[in-house]
Design an enzyme around this catalytic site. Structure first.
Site, PDB file in Angstrom:
ATOM      1  CG  HIS A 139      -1.992  -1.032   1.189  1.00 54.85           C
ATOM      2  ND1 HIS A 139      -2.843  -1.209   0.118  1.00 54.85           N
ATOM      3  CD2 HIS A 139      -2.337  -1.980   2.108  1.00 54.85           C
ATOM      4  CE1 HIS A 139      -3.661  -2.224   0.386  1.00 54.85           C
ATOM      5  NE2 HIS A 139      -3.371  -2.710   1.569  1.00 54.85           N
ATOM      6  CG  ASP A 195      -5.064  -9.963   3.329  1.00 53.39           C
ATOM      7  OD1 ASP A 195      -4.785 -10.496   2.226  1.00 53.39           O
ATOM      8  OD2 ASP A 195      -4.743  -8.799   3.603  1.00 53.39           O
ATOM      9  CG  HIS A 229      -6.601  -5.320   1.629  1.00 55.21           C
ATOM     10  ND1 HIS A 229      -6.048  -6.206   2.529  1.00 55.21           N
ATOM     11  CD2 HIS A 229      -7.782  -4.913   2.149  1.00 55.21           C
ATOM     12  CE1 HIS A 229      -6.877  -6.311   3.575  1.00 55.21           C
ATOM     13  NE2 HIS A 229      -7.932  -5.544   3.366  1.00 55.21           N
ATOM     14  CG  ASP A 256      -2.877  -8.400   0.591  1.00 52.81           C
ATOM     15  OD1 ASP A 256      -2.151  -8.716   1.549  1.00 52.81           O
ATOM     16  OD2 ASP A 256      -3.901  -7.692   0.714  1.00 52.81           O
TER      17      ASP A 256
HETATM   18 ZN   LIG Z   1      -4.181  -7.167   2.623  1.00 52.95          ZN
END
Ligand SMILES: [Zn+2]
Length: 340
Positions: free
Chosen positions: A129, A251, A166, A164
């Site tokens: 991120h 995740d 996200h 991931d």
């Molecule tokens: Zn994540």
């Protein structure tokens, strides 16, 4: 035939447990403790070649981050505990951990780019991120981008696959205009950080080198498998990378508390096996994964694939042959946008 005599490199070091939250936080040192205990219990650690850890140099970090970001973190992270945004903490051990995570990403990428083998780096803090000039989403420096930039500077053609749950907004931003780094991301959508629309395919010369596949909540092993077969793998084969680096967040596991996907540890093993089939020089860098037991089991499964103990499941054993229409549509859209 794949040559299983190639080395599997492992990065695991106590320095990454020194990045500690000021209070309760899902991104905590216990994640690494759980993984390392599970790897040891499975007897896998001794079969890997350990890569020593060292801090990234300023020059290595500045290939992808601004001077302002570097200096801001350097000053702040040495000052005790605090928050860079409502999600992203730092503590007294964070500066060294962050630099070492970046350094380990560089060393793994260069080692694989220049030779043979595969590898797994158990890094904290995570990185995908972090943008050029901002820490966010538990991430301080963008480890995988720093590693990819080092390999690219050494002449390798690099693909980054981000599974991931996200979207890897930081990695996307850093390489959006670069035609020589392919970025492919599967992610739950909508979800934090809100980016990752399929229609964003890169900018300028980099148009087409960003492949986003936003997937609906509840996507399981069958959806991810189809997505890899129809989009991720064909995109990689077309790009023909010398090296694949993976933002390996776990995740998307069905038991993860931060998201709503339904992957299993065997699902993660299957995705890894498929990537290995495209390019044996495969480096996996830990990102998210917050259910300790599932995280540890998933990392064991992935390392078993890297070591040659576990293969791709036969397709008929993957349940859910009829995909949800939303998932079919997401895969079809990505194929159409990228001419796959
Ligand atoms: Zn994540």
């Amino acid at each position: 035939m794949y040559d299983w005599t190639v080395p599997t490199f492992l990065v695991a070091d106590a320095v990454f447990r020194q990045h500690k939250p000021p209070g309760e936080h899902p991104e905590r040192p216990e994640r690494l403790v759980a993984i390392e205990q599970a790897l040891a219990a499975a007897g896998l650690v001794g079969r890997c070649e350990r890569l020593p850890v060292r801090p990234a140099t300023r020059q290595e970090v500045l290939r992808v981050h601004t001077q302002d970001h570097y200096h801001h973190l350097e000053q702040l992270l040495r000052s005790g505990y605090g928050w860079l945004d409502p999600d992203t903490y730092y503590g007294p051990g964070s500066w060294e951990a962050a630099l070492c995570a970046a350094g380990a990403a560089v060393d793994l990428a260069l080692r694989l780019g220049q030779g043979s083998g595969n590898g797994l780096a158990l890094l904290r803090p995570p990185g995908h991120h972090a943008t050029r000039d901002r820490a966010m989403g538990f991430c301080l420096f963008n480890n995988i981008a720093i590693g990819a930039a080092a390999a690219r500077a050494a002449g390798a053609r690099v693909a980054i696959v981000d599974f991931d749950v996200h979207h890897g907004n930081g990695t996307e931003e850093i390489f959006a205009s670069d035609p020589d780094v392919l970025f492919v991301s599967t992610h739950q959508h909508p979800l934090y950080p809100g980016t990752g629309e399929a229609a964003f395919v890169g900018v300028g010369l980099g148009r087409g080198a960003t492949v986003n596949i936003p997937l609906p909540q509840g996507s399981d092993d069958a959806v991810y498998r189809r997505c890899f077969e129809r989009v991720v793998i064909p995109a990689l084969l077309r790009f023909a990378p010398d090296l694949i680096l993976v933002s390996a967040g776990f995740d998307g596991h069905r038991r993860d508390p931060l998201a709503g996907m339904a992957l299993t540890e065997q699902g993660y093993a299957d995705l890894t096996a498929m990537l290995l089939g495209v390019q044996p020089r495969l480096g996996m860098l830990l990102e998210g994964g917050y259910h300790l037991e599932s995280l540890a089991a998933s990392v064991v499964a992935v390392l078993e694939v890297l070591l040659g103990d576990r293969c791709l499941r036969p397709a008929r054993q993957v349940t859910g042959a009829e995909l949800a229409p939303e998932a079919e549509a997401a895969i079809a859209l990505a194929r159409r946008l990228h001419g796959l």
